[in-house]
Design an enzyme around this catalytic site. Structure first.
Site, PDB file in Angstrom:
ATOM      1  N   LYS A 187       0.847  -1.205   0.000  1.00  0.00           N
ATOM      2  CA  LYS A 187       0.000   0.000   0.000  1.00  0.00           C
ATOM      3  C   LYS A 187       0.881   1.254   0.000  1.00  0.00           C
ATOM      4  O   LYS A 187       1.941   1.281   0.635  1.00  0.00           O
ATOM      5  CB  LYS A 187      -0.879  -0.050   1.254  1.00  0.00           C
ATOM      6  CG  LYS A 187      -1.978   0.998   1.332  1.00  0.00           C
ATOM      7  CD  LYS A 187      -2.849   0.732   2.573  1.00  0.00           C
ATOM      8  CE  LYS A 187      -3.970   1.740   2.728  1.00  0.00           C
ATOM      9  NZ  LYS A 187      -4.809   1.458   3.924  1.00  0.00           N
TER      10      LYS A 187
ATOM     11  N   SER B 273      -9.662  -1.233   7.368  1.00  0.00           N
ATOM     12  CA  SER B 273      -9.221  -1.029   5.985  1.00  0.00           C
ATOM     13  C   SER B 273      -8.580  -2.211   5.284  1.00  0.00           C
ATOM     14  O   SER B 273      -8.317  -2.149   4.083  1.00  0.00           O
ATOM     15  CB  SER B 273      -8.237   0.130   5.927  1.00  0.00           C
ATOM     16  OG  SER B 273      -8.951   1.322   5.868  1.00  0.00           O
TER      17      SER B 273
ATOM     18  N   SER C 212      -9.817   1.349   3.216  1.00  0.00           N
ATOM     19  CA  SER C 212      -8.997   2.197   2.374  1.00  0.00           C
ATOM     20  C   SER C 212      -7.934   1.450   1.567  1.00  0.00           C
ATOM     21  O   SER C 212      -7.369   2.009   0.634  1.00  0.00           O
ATOM     22  CB  SER C 212      -8.309   3.253   3.247  1.00  0.00           C
ATOM     23  OG  SER C 212      -7.384   2.632   4.122  1.00  0.00           O
TER      24      SER C 212
HETATM   25  N1  GLN Z   1     -12.921   3.284   6.801  1.00  0.00           N
HETATM   26  C1  GLN Z   1     -12.329   3.770   8.009  1.00  0.00           C
HETATM   27  C2  GLN Z   1     -11.991   5.226   7.840  1.00  0.00           C
HETATM   28  O1  GLN Z   1     -12.373   5.783   6.885  1.00  0.00           O
HETATM   29  C3  GLN Z   1     -11.133   2.958   8.373  1.00  0.00           C
HETATM   30  C4  GLN Z   1      -9.960   3.308   7.605  1.00  0.00           C
HETATM   31  C5  GLN Z   1      -8.744   2.495   7.962  1.00  0.00           C
HETATM   32  O2  GLN Z   1      -8.861   1.436   8.584  1.00  0.00           O
HETATM   33  N2  GLN Z   1      -7.598   3.015   7.624  1.00  0.00           N
HETATM   34  O3  GLN Z   1     -11.369   5.825   8.664  1.00  0.00           O
END
Ligand code: GLN
Length: 469
Positions: A73, A172, A148
């Site tokens: 990532k 995420s 994400s």
């Molecule tokens: N979807 C969550 C957010 O928008 C988690 C994101 C993540 O785990 N980095 O913060």
């Protein structure tokens, strides 16, 4: 399907050429270009790594991840490459060092071939918040892959690479794994060093792994886990392999989360989950339903704590140190212009929210209360789990949604993480595995969650479930 262990054995025995594997993966990644899962293809360095690896293996060395093709990532830094966390504000930033996780992969003989697209600074649940264009679902192109870690999920689901690294703050890795029909794990907080992971909310952040099966992610985690003096929160606990622990249904009791607000969960997700519980009963295994009421607070708690920490962590991007700088008259105007251009809409929203909840007048009303909710969640979890080895719960309340469906409705987007956030808040490990499909053939996932540092039994149960399903 070959497991990674089989690939590694073949490469170590010189039956598979790492360079061939790299070329094959490059061709596959080129074919999936329209999905926009990749930020940077590191073709030349990957070829070079493969050649060096081949030489060393010919001279008799062996490696635990020999020839495994990895994508990382874009918020986990790799030395010498551009690293942007999919933000315009980091455009042109080249890292002078490798993240510890990346260093460990390289030392183990893995080959890093790509940096993957993501929601900017890991803020999002759909892959639509990247500063460099959205990522598409691997099989349903008008749908989101989740986020994400959107790109990392897609490159594994399409079979272009063997495994990938993502990051987790609130789900995420597990949520996109579930949307794309693959396995995704968030380890215990402190298991993998966060050194070189671009910070979002430090008390929740953890690097995670995507793979095609439980065995693959477990193997990779065994290489990544361990103490690192560069991360003060990394913990010195040996990683126990799943086959070194025993699993007996009498001794290792399984709990299933009683889903409090059943209407908020898509019917097919609920049915698939209940179906798994039924299968367990059919196999003579009793699953006890438990309720952990404070899990309901997870989204409210998370969007206070995560934004508060993010507002502090992102203050460093001012145009003076990394990446983009838009020069204007005076420092204030330079900051304003750089951040105005460099940060996307969602990131700005989070910084504003975080600054607000930490402000003198509101700290007690929001931040302190959210901290209490976090503590309560943790206490309830440990209390309930005294008698159980693992907790089963859905990964996401819905399957993948359509591109554009939730982007203008942040609250409904935030609710995607209601079942994943507790593991981050508690610091517990949790792995998402595929358990079925909905009417549109979109995958459904389920989590196997354990107590902190009990990954071995978590994987053991997840692997066993994978085989009976
Ligand atoms: N979807 C969550 C957010 O928008 C988690 C994101 C993540 O785990 N980095 O913060």
């Amino acid at each position: 399907m070959k497991t990674i262990q089989e690939i590694v054995d073949a490469v170590n025995r010189q039956q598979l050429d790492p360079l061939d594997r790299v070329e094959e993966a490059i061709a596959k990644l080129t074919r999936i270009e329209p999905l926009n899962a990749v930020r940077f293809l590191l073709a030349d360095s990957a070829r070079q790594t493969a050649i060096t690896l081949r030489d060393r293996i010919q001279k008799g060395e062996t490696f635990p991840l020999a020839g495994v093709i990895v994508a990382v990532k874009d918020n986990i830094v790799t030395k010498g490459d551009e690293n942007t966390a999919a933000s315009k504000i980091l455009q042109g930033y080249h890292s002078p060092f490798d993240a510890t996780a990346v260093e460990r992969l390289r030392a183990a003989g893995a080959i890093i071939l790509a940096k993957t697209n993501m929601d900017e600074f890991a803020m999002g649940s759909s892959g639509e918040n990247s500063g460099y264009g959205l990522t598409r679902h691997p099989t349903h192109w008008n749908y989101v892959p989740g986020g994400s870690s959107s790109g990392s999920a897609v490159v594994v689901a399409t079979g272009a690479v063997d495994i990938s690294l993502g990051s987790e703050t609130g789900g995420s890795v597990r949520q996109p794994a579930s949307f794309c029909g693959i396995v995704g794990v968030k380890p215990s907080y402190g298991r993998i060093s966060r050194y070189g992971l671009i910070a979002f909310a430090s008390s929740l952040d953890q690097i995670g792994v995507f793979g095609k099966c439980v065995q693959d992610v477990e193997l990779v985690l065994s290489v990544l886990g361990g103490m690192d003096e560069k991360d003060a929160t990394s913990i010195n606990k040996p990683f126990i392999r799943m086959h070194d622990v025993s699993f007996s249904p009498d001794k290792n009791k399984i709990a299933a989360l009683d889903i409090p607000n059943k209407d908020a969960v898509q019917k097919e997700v609920r049915l698939a989950f209940e179906n798994v519980l039924q299968k367990l009963q059919n196999n003579g295994i009793t699953v006890e339903t438990v309720s952990i009421p404070s899990f309901d607070l997870s989204v409210a708690m998370y969007y206070i704590l995560a934004t508060a920490e993010a507002s502090a962590n992102l203050a460093r991007y001012d145009g003076g140190r990394y990446g983009t700088r838009i020069e204007k008259e005076g420092l204030r105007e330079t900051y304003r212009a750089t951040r105005g251009y460099g940060f996307g809409k969602e990131v700005k929203r989070r910084i504003l929210m975080g600054t607000f909840v930490l402000s003198a007048g509101y700290y007690d009303a929001y931040y302190r209360k959210a901290m209490k909710a976090r503590r309560k969640m943790s206490n309830e979890f440990f209390d309930v789990m005294k008698n159980f080895s693992v907790l089963l719960l859905p990964t996401s309340p819905t399957t993948a949604f359509q591109i554009g469906e939730k982007i203008n409705d942040p609250i409904s987007m935030y609710l995607s993480d209601i079942f994943t956030i507790p593991a981050n808040a508690i610091g517990a490990p949790s792995v998402s595995i595929p358990i079925g499909k909905d009417e549109n053939h979109l995958p459904i996932g389920m989590q196997v969650m354990a107590k902190p540092f009990e990954e071995a039994i978590m994987f053991r149960v997840a692997h066993w479930l994978e085989t009976i399903l």
